[in-house]
Design an enzyme around this catalytic site. Structure first.
Site, PDB file in Angstrom:
ATOM      1  N   SER A  25      34.609  13.699  70.565  1.00  0.00           N
ATOM      2  CA  SER A  25      34.112  14.255  69.525  1.00  0.00           C
ATOM      3  C   SER A  25      34.652  15.679  68.914  1.00  0.00           C
ATOM      4  CB  SER A  25      32.497  14.358  69.934  1.00  0.00           C
ATOM      5  OG  SER A  25      31.815  15.239  68.739  1.00  0.00           O
ATOM      6  N   LYS A  26      34.726  15.723  67.688  1.00  0.00           N
ATOM      7  CA  LYS A  26      35.399  16.970  67.249  1.00  0.00           C
ATOM      8  C   LYS A  26      34.179  17.892  66.809  1.00  0.00           C
ATOM      9  CE  LYS A  26      39.424  14.836  65.640  1.00  0.00           C
ATOM     10  NZ  LYS A  26      39.343  13.837  66.572  1.00  0.00           N
ATOM     11  N   THR A  72      25.479  10.440  67.133  1.00  0.00           N
ATOM     12  CA  THR A  72      26.607   9.609  66.586  1.00  0.00           C
ATOM     13  C   THR A  72      26.301   8.164  67.441  1.00  0.00           C
ATOM     14  OG1 THR A  72      28.918   9.322  66.209  1.00  0.00           O
ATOM     15  CG2 THR A  72      28.177  10.317  68.223  1.00  0.00           C
ATOM     16  N   LYS A  76      22.151   6.486  66.365  1.00  0.00           N
ATOM     17  CA  LYS A  76      21.434   6.856  64.907  1.00  0.00           C
ATOM     18  C   LYS A  76      20.008   6.262  64.663  1.00  0.00           C
ATOM     19  CE  LYS A  76      25.782   8.524  62.960  1.00  0.00           C
ATOM     20  NZ  LYS A  76      26.606   8.401  61.799  1.00  0.00           N
ATOM     21  N   ASN A  97      21.226  11.367  61.520  1.00  0.00           N
ATOM     22  CA  ASN A  97      22.530  12.157  62.473  1.00  0.00           C
ATOM     23  C   ASN A  97      22.335  13.420  62.592  1.00  0.00           C
ATOM     24  OD1 ASN A  97      22.914  13.228  59.939  1.00  0.00           O
ATOM     25  ND2 ASN A  97      25.302  13.273  60.025  1.00  0.00           N
ATOM     26  N   ASN A 161      30.746  -7.026  50.480  1.00  0.00           N
ATOM     27  CA  ASN A 161      30.643  -7.299  51.989  1.00  0.00           C
ATOM     28  C   ASN A 161      30.845  -8.464  52.130  1.00  0.00           C
ATOM     29  OD1 ASN A 161      29.925  -5.824  54.579  1.00  0.00           O
ATOM     30  ND2 ASN A 161      28.256  -7.782  54.702  1.00  0.00           N
ATOM     31  N   SER A 165      24.744 -11.534  51.709  1.00  0.00           N
ATOM     32  CA  SER A 165      23.204 -11.219  51.646  1.00  0.00           C
ATOM     33  C   SER A 165      23.171  -9.955  52.071  1.00  0.00           C
ATOM     34  CB  SER A 165      22.739 -12.313  52.621  1.00  0.00           C
ATOM     35  OG  SER A 165      23.073 -12.145  54.185  1.00  0.00           O
ATOM     36  N   GLY A 254      38.538   9.973  55.927  1.00  0.00           N
ATOM     37  CA  GLY A 254      37.278  10.464  56.010  1.00  0.00           C
ATOM     38  C   GLY A 254      36.882  11.795  56.881  1.00  0.00           C
TER      39      GLY A 254
END
Length: 292
Positions: A25-26, A72, A76, A97, A161, A165, A254
């Site tokens: 983790s940052k 995270t 969540k 989050n 996706n 559905s 991201g």
């Protein structure tokens, strides 16, 4: 000789991020930088919660004086279920989050992922108004970004996706928001039936982490298309490499979304939103060094 009056040092406001795994983790670095930038005094740590012990870890943290927490993977959805009150974004995302312990002892939950995404997109691209946007994926990452994208007044939001559905289910949910305000902007289309060029393509899947690609046609990419991958790394992600090969005008990863969602969380807790540009540059440089 008189005794000196005792001086008590006020306890630091404590914050943390919970996850499993969490070593990568940052968030502690990011929030430490934000605290310095805004002259806030606080502590922020990473906490490894047992897969079956998230609630106990979180409640122990709050009972020990914790003020707020980030959450995270894979917690969540569990965090969402523990909240006493929720933001509109969190309610529709079905995931949280950011947690805040309120003065009355109740827990407030928010989802700042989509807000972080939109802030990063606007930083790179300017206004998102009227843009034709493709959102690839229908999992939690996608779901958390739909309302912020709609609020940014995109012209059309197409969700695609592998399992059609799931994309349709998201369209059905968000078409009901605010008495159907956004229903005419939302559409679910299977990957094999996508047509026309998009102004912006957002990959919310984690495929790039495995060096894989969603099965998308190159025809959706034009010479003015911007592509955004929620994953990030020292080198362009697999998705962004593919987008460049198809002639995309711009690719963005991201990392800015990560810093952006952290800034929104920080603002919720501290009442001041920090500038993200310096922290983002530090992280980008650190990624390059770590990759050598």
């Amino acid at each position: 000789m008189t005794d000196m009056p005792s001086v008590t040092t006020p306890a630091l406001d404590r914050y943390a991020v919970f996850g499993n795994p969490i070593g990568h983790s940052k968030s502690p670095f990011i929030h430490g930088q934000f605290a310095s930038l805004t002259q806030q005094t606080l502590s922020y740590e990473a906490i490894l919660a047992p897969i079956d012990g998230f609630e106990a870890s979180l409640r122990a943290f709050f009972q020990a004086g914790g003020k707020g927490a980030n959450v995270t993977v894979p917690f969540k959805e569990q965090a969402f279920a523990l909240c006493d009150s929720l933001s509109a974004e969190a309610t529709l995302a079905g995931a949280v989050n950011t947690l805040s312990l309120l003065a009355d002892g109740t827990i407030y939950g928010d989802n700042t992922d989509g807000l972080g995404l939109v802030a990063d997109l606007v930083r790179h691209l300017g206004s998102l108004q009227h843009k034709r946007v493709l959102l690839v994926g229908a999992g939690g990452a996608a779901r958390g970004c739909i309302l912020p994208l709609l609020k940014a007044e995109v012209g059309q939001l197409v969700i695609t996706n592998r399992t059609q559905s799931k994309a349709q289910a998201l369209v059905d949910i968000f078409s009901q928001v605010q008495e159907g305000r956004y229903s005419d902007k939302l559409q679910a289309v299977s990957m094999s039936e996508l047509s026309g060029v998009f102004d912006l393509v957002i990959n919310s899947t984690s495929a790039s982490l495995a060096g894989e690609l969603p099965p998308l046609s190159q025809s959706i990419i034009g010479n003015k298309t911007a592509c955004y991958d929620m994953m990030y790394g020292a080198k362009p992600t697999a998705f962004n490499q593919w987008a460049l090969q198809q002639g995309a005008a711009q690719v963005i990863d991201g990392l800015g979304m990560l810093v952006g969602q952290a800034a929104k969380s920080f603002a919720l807790w501290r009442g001041v939103e920090p500038d993200t540009s310096g922290v983002l540059k530090l992280l980008r440089d650190k990624l390059q060094v770590d990759a050598q």
